[in-house]
Scaffold this motif. Structure first.
Motif: not given
Ligand code: DAU
Ligand code: NAD
Length: 352
Positions: A132-134, A156-158, A286-291
Motif C-alpha cells: 500500500t501507499d500508506e 498500526p495497519y500501515s 476524526d480518525r486518530p493519526g489520520h493521514d
Molecule cells: O491507500 C491505500 C489504502 O486505502 C489501503 O492500504 C487500505 O487497505 C484501504 O483500506 C484504504 O485505506 P484508507 O484508510 O484510506 O481507506 P478508508 O476507506 O478506510 O478511508 C478512506 C478515507 O475516508 C480516509 O481518509 C478516512 C475517511 N473515512 C473513512 C470511513 C470508513 C471517512 O471519512 N468516513 C468513514 O466512514
C-alpha cells in the motif's frame, strides 16, 4: 501459468483471480475467510476447472508448504492481509500476526519451494508482494509518493504493511528469492467490503442512514478502480524487475467530502428520494493519526511496463454505485454481520 493468489476471497484478490482465470491461467486461491473474505466474491470462477480454493491461514507453515508442493506454482501474488485502518486502531494483534508473521511464513515456504526447483523454473518464479501507499505516511499539499519516498507509516495497519515490505525485500537481497513489491493507492469498485468509505457511503445512502465524514472531510485519497489494479499486478508479476518496487495509482486525487458528495449526486439520479442524499452527510470525530493526503507518482509503472488506468474516477464511481444497487445478493449478508457502525475510535481500544 500456475499462480497462487493469497487473499483471493477479498476485494482486490478476487478481482485478481477473475482477471487471471479470464486469461486462462491455473489459479490456487488461498484464503482464511476472515470477516473480510467471502466465497461469494469468487462466484464468477466457482465452476471453472482452472480455479482451486484452499481455506488456510498464511501463518500455518505446514499448510503453506503443502500448498506449494502440491500446486507447484510459477508465481505467487500475495494479497492476504488485515486491511482496514480503523480496525487496526482498536485491535492491532491480527494485523501483526497476518501481515507480518503471515508474510514471513509465506516467504519462507516460497523460499524452500523455490530453492528446490530446477533451474529454468527457478528463473521463471516470481513472488509479488502486494502493498500500500500508506507505508509512505502522509503528504502535505504538494508532491507525490515515488518509489524513493522514505517509509513513515502512521497507523498500526500501515506499520504492519511496512514491516512486511521490508521482509519481502530482505528475502530478495539475502536469499535471492525473486520478489517484486507493489505499493498502490486507494482502490474502489465491486466486492469492496462495506466498512471502507465508498461502499459504506453508498449503502448508508441507500438505507437513509448518516454518511460519516471524518474530521473536516478535507483529507485526500488517490482513487484507483480495482480492475485497473488487478491488471497492474498481473503486469508487475510478469515483467517487473526483481527486487524493485512499483507504485500503482490512477492520478485521481479527491477530497473525501467531494467523493461523498459525488456518490450522493449519483444516488439522487439512480435512486431518487424526496430529499437529496447529501442531507445525510454528517461530520464525525476524526480518525486518530489520520493521514492528510496520499498521491501516487506511477511514472515508473507507466513508462517501464506500459500500464495506464482505463477508468477515470467519474466512470469508475458510476459503475461502482450501479453495481451496489444491482448486487444486494453479495452485500446483504455482509451488512447483516457488519451494520456500518463506527470503528477505530480511541475510546474503543483495549489491551490486546
Ligand atoms: O491507500 C491505500 C489504502 O486505502 C489501503 O492500504 C487500505 O487497505 C484501504 O483500506 C484504504 O485505506 P484508507 O484508510 O484510506 O481507506 P478508508 O476507506 O478506510 O478511508 C478512506 C478515507 O475516508 C480516509 O481518509 C478516512 C475517511 N473515512 C473513512 C470511513 C470508513 C471517512 O471519512 N468516513 C468513514 O466512514
Ligand atoms: P480485504 O480485506 O478485502 O481482503 C483480504 C483477504 O485476506 C480476505 O479475503 C481475508 O479473508 C484474507 N486473509 C486475511 N488474513 C488472512 C490469513 N491470515 N490467511 C489467509 N487469508 C487471510 O483486502 P483488500 O482491500 O482486497 O487488500 C488486499 C491487499 O492489497 C492487502 O495486502 C492490502 O494491504 C493491499 N492494498 C489494498 C488497497 C485498498 O485500497 N484496498 C490498496 C493498496 C494495497
Amino acid at each position: 501459468m500456475r499462480v497462487i493468489v493469497t487473499g483471493g476471497a477479498g476485494f482486490i484478490g478476487s478481482a485478481v483471480v477473475r482477471h487471471l482465470i479470464g486469461k486462462g491461467y491455473e489459479v490456487l486461491t488461498i484464503d482464511k475467510l476472515t470477516y473480510a473474505g467471502s466465497l461469494t466474491s469468487l462466484a464468477a470462477v466457482k465452476d471453472d476447472p482452472r480455479h482451486r480454493f484452499l481455506k488456510a491461514d498464511i501463518c500455518d507453515r505446514a499448510a503453506m508448504q503443502e500448498a506449494f508442493e502440491t500446486f507447484k506454482p510459477d508465481r505467487v501474488m500475495h494479497l492476504a492481509a488485515e486491511s482496514h485502518v480503523d480496525r487496526s486502531i482498536t485491535g492491532a494483534r491480527d494485523f501483526v500476526e497476518t501481515n507480518v508473521l503471515g508474510s514471513f511464513t509465506l516467504l519462507e515456504a516460497a523460499r524452500h519451494y523455490w530453492n528446490d526447483l530446477e533451474q529454468e523454473r527457478k528463473e521463471r518464479f516470481r513472488f509479488l508482494h502486494v502493498s500500500t501507499d500508506e507505508v509512505y505516511g502522509s503528504l502535505g499539499d504538494e508532491g507525490l509518493f515515488t518509489e524513493e519516498t522514505p517509509y513513515d507509516p502512521s497507523s498500526p495497519y500501515s506499520a504492519s504493511k511496512a514491516a512486511s515490505d521490508h521482509l519481502a525485500k530482505a528475502w530478495a537481497r539475502t536469499y535471492g528469492l525473486p520478489v517484486v513489491v507493489s505499493n498502490c493507492s486507494n482502490n474502489y469498485g465491486p466486492y469492496h467490503f462495506p466498512e471502507k468509505l465508498i461502499p459504506l457511503v453508498i449503502l448508508n445512502a441507500l438505507h437513509g442512514k448518516p454518511l460519516p465524514v471524518y474530521g473536516n472531510g478535507a483529507n485526500v485519497r488517490d482513487w484507483l478502480y480495482v480492475e485497473d489494479h488487478a491488471r497492474a499486478l498481473d503486469l508487475i508479476a510478469e515483467r517487473g524487475r526483481i527486487g524493485e518496487t512499483y507504485n500503482v495509482g490512477g492520478r485521481n486525487e479527491r477530497r473525501n467530502i467531494d467523493v461523498v458528495t459525488r456518490i450522493c449526486g449519483l444516488m439522487d439520479d439512480l435512486h431518487p428520494k424526496a430529499a437529496s442524499h447529501a442531507d445525510l452527510i454528517t461530520y464525525v470525530t476524526d480518525r486518530p493519526g489520520h493521514d492528510a493526503r496520499y498521491a501516487i507518482d506511477a511514472t515508473k509503472l507507466e513508462t517501464e511496463l506500459g500500464w495506464t488506468a482505463m477508468e477515470t474516477f467519474e466512470s469508475g464511481i458510476e459503475k461502482t454505485v450501479k453495481w451496489y444497487l444491482e448486487n444486494e445478493w453479495w452485500w446483504g449478508p455482509l451488512r447483516e454481520g457488519y451494520d456500518g457502525r463506527r470503528l477505530g475510535l480511541l475510546a474503543q481500544t483495549g489491551a490486546k
